[in-house]
Structure formats: structure tokens, C-alpha cells
Design an enzyme around this catalytic site. Sequence first.
Site, PDB file in Angstrom:
ATOM      1  N   LYS A  55       0.120   2.566   9.658  1.00 53.21           N
ATOM      2  CA  LYS A  55       1.511   3.528   9.434  1.00 53.21           C
ATOM      3  C   LYS A  55       1.689   4.879  10.524  1.00 53.21           C
ATOM      4  O   LYS A  55       2.815   5.104  11.193  1.00 53.21           O
ATOM      5  CB  LYS A  55       1.520   4.230   8.095  1.00 53.21           C
ATOM      6  N   SER A  83       4.480   6.724   4.640  1.00 54.24           N
ATOM      7  CA  SER A  83       3.651   7.079   3.589  1.00 54.24           C
ATOM      8  C   SER A  83       2.930   8.291   3.463  1.00 54.24           C
ATOM      9  O   SER A  83       2.578   8.915   4.656  1.00 54.24           O
ATOM     10  CB  SER A  83       2.598   5.993   3.372  1.00 54.24           C
ATOM     11  N   TYR A 143      -4.885   0.493   6.595  1.00 55.36           N
ATOM     12  CA  TYR A 143      -3.376   0.734   6.119  1.00 55.36           C
ATOM     13  C   TYR A 143      -2.510   1.941   6.668  1.00 55.36           C
ATOM     14  O   TYR A 143      -1.578   1.761   7.492  1.00 55.36           O
ATOM     15  CB  TYR A 143      -3.274   0.687   4.762  1.00 55.36           C
TER      16      TYR A 143
HETATM   17  P1  NAD Z   1       6.393  -4.776  -1.398  1.00 52.79           P
HETATM   18  O1  NAD Z   1       5.261  -5.682  -0.687  1.00 52.79           O
HETATM   19  O2  NAD Z   1       7.093  -5.111  -2.817  1.00 52.79           O
HETATM   20  O3  NAD Z   1       7.764  -5.189  -0.434  1.00 52.79           O
HETATM   21  C1  NAD Z   1       7.442  -5.504   1.024  1.00 52.79           C
HETATM   22  C2  NAD Z   1       8.614  -6.838   1.167  1.00 52.79           C
HETATM   23  O4  NAD Z   1       8.015  -7.035   2.804  1.00 52.79           O
HETATM   24  C3  NAD Z   1       7.749  -7.866   0.434  1.00 52.79           C
HETATM   25  O5  NAD Z   1       9.040  -8.640  -0.211  1.00 52.79           O
HETATM   26  C4  NAD Z   1       7.238  -8.947   1.478  1.00 52.79           C
HETATM   27  O6  NAD Z   1       7.500 -10.317   1.313  1.00 52.79           O
HETATM   28  C5  NAD Z   1       7.784  -8.595   2.760  1.00 52.79           C
HETATM   29  N1  NAD Z   1       7.130  -8.686   3.914  1.00 52.79           N
HETATM   30  C6  NAD Z   1       5.891  -8.516   4.285  1.00 52.79           C
HETATM   31  N2  NAD Z   1       5.550  -8.672   5.496  1.00 52.79           N
HETATM   32  C7  NAD Z   1       6.681  -9.129   5.957  1.00 52.79           C
HETATM   33  C8  NAD Z   1       6.877  -9.680   7.433  1.00 52.79           C
HETATM   34  N3  NAD Z   1       6.038  -9.806   8.503  1.00 52.79           N
HETATM   35  N4  NAD Z   1       8.194 -10.274   7.646  1.00 52.79           N
HETATM   36  C9  NAD Z   1       9.033 -10.245   6.709  1.00 52.79           C
HETATM   37  N5  NAD Z   1       9.057  -9.684   5.376  1.00 52.79           N
HETATM   38  C10 NAD Z   1       7.621  -9.288   5.304  1.00 52.79           C
HETATM   39  O7  NAD Z   1       6.306  -3.245  -0.897  1.00 52.79           O
HETATM   40  P2  NAD Z   1       7.074  -2.084  -1.264  1.00 52.79           P
HETATM   41  O8  NAD Z   1       6.312  -1.141  -2.308  1.00 52.79           O
HETATM   42  O9  NAD Z   1       8.281  -2.376  -1.617  1.00 52.79           O
HETATM   43  O10 NAD Z   1       6.861  -1.163  -0.201  1.00 52.79           O
HETATM   44  C11 NAD Z   1       7.910  -1.247   0.916  1.00 52.79           C
HETATM   45  C12 NAD Z   1       7.412  -0.262   2.199  1.00 52.79           C
HETATM   46  O11 NAD Z   1       7.131   1.011   1.669  1.00 52.79           O
HETATM   47  C13 NAD Z   1       5.912  -0.982   2.711  1.00 52.79           C
HETATM   48  O12 NAD Z   1       6.137  -0.819   4.258  1.00 52.79           O
HETATM   49  C14 NAD Z   1       5.057   0.118   2.223  1.00 52.79           C
HETATM   50  O13 NAD Z   1       3.912   0.458   3.318  1.00 52.79           O
HETATM   51  C15 NAD Z   1       5.737   1.203   2.178  1.00 52.79           C
HETATM   52  N6  NAD Z   1       5.278   1.992   1.087  1.00 52.79           N
HETATM   53  C16 NAD Z   1       5.148   1.725  -0.148  1.00 52.79           C
HETATM   54  C17 NAD Z   1       4.608   2.729  -1.058  1.00 52.79           C
HETATM   55  C18 NAD Z   1       4.223   2.250  -2.495  1.00 52.79           C
HETATM   56  O14 NAD Z   1       3.542   2.769  -3.262  1.00 52.79           O
HETATM   57  N7  NAD Z   1       4.915   1.105  -3.114  1.00 52.79           N
HETATM   58  C19 NAD Z   1       4.095   4.014  -0.952  1.00 52.79           C
HETATM   59  C20 NAD Z   1       4.451   4.324   0.685  1.00 52.79           C
HETATM   60  C21 NAD Z   1       4.886   3.570   1.536  1.00 52.79           C
HETATM   61  N1  UFG Z   2      -5.677   5.727 -10.840  1.00 49.18           N
HETATM   62  C1  UFG Z   2      -6.525   5.583 -12.005  1.00 49.18           C
HETATM   63  N2  UFG Z   2      -6.761   4.338 -12.604  1.00 49.18           N
HETATM   64  C2  UFG Z   2      -6.161   3.188 -12.009  1.00 49.18           C
HETATM   65  C3  UFG Z   2      -5.395   3.455 -10.617  1.00 49.18           C
HETATM   66  C4  UFG Z   2      -5.168   4.761 -10.301  1.00 49.18           C
HETATM   67  O1  UFG Z   2      -7.366   6.524 -12.550  1.00 49.18           O
HETATM   68  O2  UFG Z   2      -6.195   2.198 -12.558  1.00 49.18           O
HETATM   69  C5  UFG Z   2      -5.452   7.036 -10.470  1.00 49.18           C
HETATM   70  C6  UFG Z   2      -6.197   7.251  -8.945  1.00 49.18           C
HETATM   71  O3  UFG Z   2      -7.472   7.686  -9.064  1.00 49.18           O
HETATM   72  C7  UFG Z   2      -5.209   8.491  -8.416  1.00 49.18           C
HETATM   73  C8  UFG Z   2      -3.801   7.979  -9.234  1.00 49.18           C
HETATM   74  O4  UFG Z   2      -4.214   7.343 -10.475  1.00 49.18           O
HETATM   75  O5  UFG Z   2      -5.527   9.539  -8.952  1.00 49.18           O
HETATM   76  C9  UFG Z   2      -2.758   7.392  -8.556  1.00 49.18           C
HETATM   77  O6  UFG Z   2      -3.371   6.160  -8.002  1.00 49.18           O
HETATM   78  P1  UFG Z   2      -2.457   4.921  -7.405  1.00 49.18           P
HETATM   79  O7  UFG Z   2      -3.390   3.842  -6.871  1.00 49.18           O
HETATM   80  O8  UFG Z   2      -1.364   4.670  -8.281  1.00 49.18           O
HETATM   81  O9  UFG Z   2      -1.878   5.585  -6.200  1.00 49.18           O
HETATM   82  P2  UFG Z   2      -2.676   6.445  -4.860  1.00 49.18           P
HETATM   83  O10 UFG Z   2      -2.068   7.979  -4.743  1.00 49.18           O
HETATM   84  O11 UFG Z   2      -3.921   6.118  -4.901  1.00 49.18           O
HETATM   85  O12 UFG Z   2      -1.951   5.592  -3.631  1.00 49.18           O
HETATM   86  C10 UFG Z   2      -0.406   5.653  -3.044  1.00 49.18           C
HETATM   87  C11 UFG Z   2      -0.356   4.394  -2.659  1.00 49.18           C
HETATM   88  C12 UFG Z   2      -0.984   3.974  -1.517  1.00 49.18           C
HETATM   89  C13 UFG Z   2      -0.806   5.339  -0.447  1.00 49.18           C
HETATM   90  C14 UFG Z   2      -1.106   6.579  -1.045  1.00 49.18           C
HETATM   91  C15 UFG Z   2      -0.815   7.708  -0.486  1.00 49.18           C
HETATM   92  O13 UFG Z   2      -0.599   3.044  -3.498  1.00 49.18           O
HETATM   93  O14 UFG Z   2      -0.633   2.948  -0.682  1.00 49.18           O
HETATM   94  O15 UFG Z   2      -0.386   6.762  -2.485  1.00 49.18           O
HETATM   95  O16 UFG Z   2       0.630   7.863  -0.072  1.00 49.18           O
HETATM   96  F1  UFG Z   2      -1.755   5.306   0.819  1.00 49.18           F
END
Ligand code: NAD
Ligand code: UFG
Length: 336
Positions: free
Chosen positions: A152, A124, A148
Amino acid sequence: MNILLTGGSGYIGSHAAVALAQAGHKVVLYDNLSNSQLDVVSRVGRILGYPLVLIEGDVRAPDLLGQALREHSIDAVVHFAGLKAVGESVAQPLTYYDNNVTGTQCLLRAMHRCGVRTLVFSSSATVYGEPRYLPLDERHPTSAVNPYGRSKLHIEEMLSDLALSDASWRIACLRYFNPVGAHESGLIGEDPNGIPNNLMPYIAQVATGRRDRVSVFGGDYETPDGTGVRDYIHVTDLAHGHLAALNFLASASGVGWHAFNLGTGKGHSVLEVIQAFERASGMKVPYEIVARRAGDVASSYASSDKARHMLGWQAKLGLDEMCASAWRWQRYCAQL
Ligand code: NAD
Ligand code: UFG
């Protein structure tokens, strides 16, 4: 290639499953369903026209994992499984270290035992901490501002140590910026439980009338309109980034540990996202500007030059397509 997707029924994993399978790979999903539903797998099957195998299991279950790797002759793993809610990680750090860090260790041991040495890891942009300069490139110093993010960072460092210890590993850490949107079919997307933490799913729920208004966290940042700026990336582009990373790892240059940003390189403010969603949906999205959210930075966006040069990948879809697909998916969810 035969590819195991841990967390493969989650938001990003399900989109990557479609992209990898459509590129001709054999995809096997491995998920404990802690944050996803079985039904997602059947909808992925509808998109593909054939069903994918889902192994219901935890990445901390070494025997089941080993069995999955052997029985399906897995060549590479894409490791999505993990917990991802920043606030929850502050309240329950041990749960996050156990699931994310210990979970990855178990996976790596199982891969080592089974002779699988190719891994793509879901990292991330949070590993950059507070930006010291923009756009963020892969040389930007890393730091963690919450458990978190620390999980990572620990995993990235562990993977780097592993690649140094044994030259047969091929590892790519993909640092996602802000994934949003949904598959064009409208059949899969992000469907958070409870109140959404992230901006796009919150806006989508306001547009359908499920919630009254968006709280915009801060209107006094040093950004063009005072609201936070982020690099939103369409989940379909992100999914294709995994395909590009696997192709790169399979090439002569793929040996060792690599980090790549996956972003568009463009920042959009909260108000721009709200306006784009209104255009895409034809619905009004009321909002109010409230206090800043603790831990938020003013701006964060990627330099995606490294991914373009080394992976031959770049994001193609813009904010309008992100909002249109999120809206299509939201309407599908309303019928579920
Ligand atoms: P998500 O929660 O939709 O998907 C994660 C999946 O992993 C889920 O289906 C959950 O059931 C499964 N899971 C969790 N723990 C597990 C375990 N111990 N064993 C087996 N399965 C398990 O999340 P996502 O948004 O698809 O994110 C996927 C990956 O990308 C994560 O590692 C997350 O940290 C990373 N990531 C996501 C974002 C974002 O904004 N969505 C941003 C940066 C990084
Ligand atoms: N925001 C609002 N209102 C809301 C939600 C978000 O104004 O209800 C704003 C936040 O302040 C930010 C922007 O919208 O300025 C984006 O916020 P998100 O929560 O959608 O995303 P972030 O950038 O805060 O976080 C994301 C992931 C995190 C990760 C981070 C950096 O959700 O897991 O990017 O990679 F850590």
C-alpha cells in the site's frame, strides 16, 4: 461521470458501486473474481433495480483494461482490486507485490494511454505503522510492518511521484480504518472464505453458531478494558466517502495527489464490539481472552478532520448500526 471500479464485485467495491450508481454515475465493474462471486453483481443489480456491467478480467491484463476504459468512455477509476490478508502477505510477499503493486502499475499505464487521469485508490490505515500519537492524522509518519502494508505504501508513493511528474493527474488515496457492516438491504456484505481473520465477521459467525467462541487477542493492553481499540467504520459511510472524493477530484482543488483518512474518529474495544453485536442480534457471543496476536497495536483511530473539511464527508453511522447490518447480512448468508 463514467466510473470504472476495479475489484468492484468485492466487499467494499460492491457497496461503493451502489452508492455511486445511486448518485447518478454510470458504474462499470472490473474484477477477476479471485475473491468475490458473480452472484454479488446480480444482487447489486437487485438493489439498484437495473444490472451493472461486469468485465471479468485482471488489472494486470493491459489490453482488456484499455478496451474497458475506451469502450465505456471512462472518466475516473476507483481502484479497489488487491489482496488484503496480512498473514498471507507475510507468507507470500511476491504474490502481494505482483497483484497489488504490479497490478496498479498496469492500471496506471492503461489509464495514461487512454487519457484517464482521475484515480481514487483504496489505501489503509496500515500505512501509519505503529501509532506515535493518536488520533492518527494524515501528517503522521508512514511506515510498513508487513508486505501488505508495504504494498500500500509503495503504491501511495508511486501515485505521488506520478502526480508530481504530470499536473493533469488527480489522485486521492483513501486510508480506510476498519470497514465493517453491510448494506441495509442485507443483500451484500463481507463473506470471507474459510476462518475469518477480522473481528466483525468472526463475531457474526459465532452469533449464528458456526463457531464456538471469539478468541479475544489480548486482555492486557493499555486501553480502558485491556482489549484492542479500533476505529470501525460502516461500509456504507465508507462507500459515500468515495463519492465525496470523486467530487473533490473533479473540483478546481482536486489537481495533484491527496491522502484522506476515512474513519469515524472514535475507538471501540473488542469487548465493546462483542457487546454491541449481542444487543443487535439478541444472540449470546461467547468469548475467551487469549494471547495477543503478533503485529497488533493497542489502539488505532483516525482524525477525520481533513476529510470533513476538504471532502465535506463524515461518517454518520455508529457501532449499533454496523452490528445490526452485519447481523442482517449474516442471516441472509445462512440461507444462501
Ligand atoms: P475484497 O477482497 O472483498 O475485494 C477486492 C476485489 O478485488 C475482489 O473482488 C477480488 O476478486 C478483486 N481482485 C483482486 N485482485 C485482482 C486483480 N489482480 N485484478 C482484478 N480484480 C482483482 O476486499 P475489500 O475488503 O473489498 O477491499 C478492497 C480494497 O480495500 C483492497 O485494496 C484492500 O486492500 C483495501 N482495504 C480493505 C480494508 C478492509 O478491512 N476490508 C481495509 C483497508 C484497505
Ligand atoms: N481481534 C480479536 N479476535 C479476532 C480478530 C480480531 O480479538 O478473532 C481483535 C484484534 O486483536 C484487534 C481488533 O480485534 O484488536 C480488530 O482486528 P481486525 O483483524 O478486525 O482488524 P485490524 O485492525 O487488525 O486490521 C485491519 C485490516 C488490516 C489493516 C489494518 C490497519 O484487517 O488489513 O486494519 O488498517 F492492515
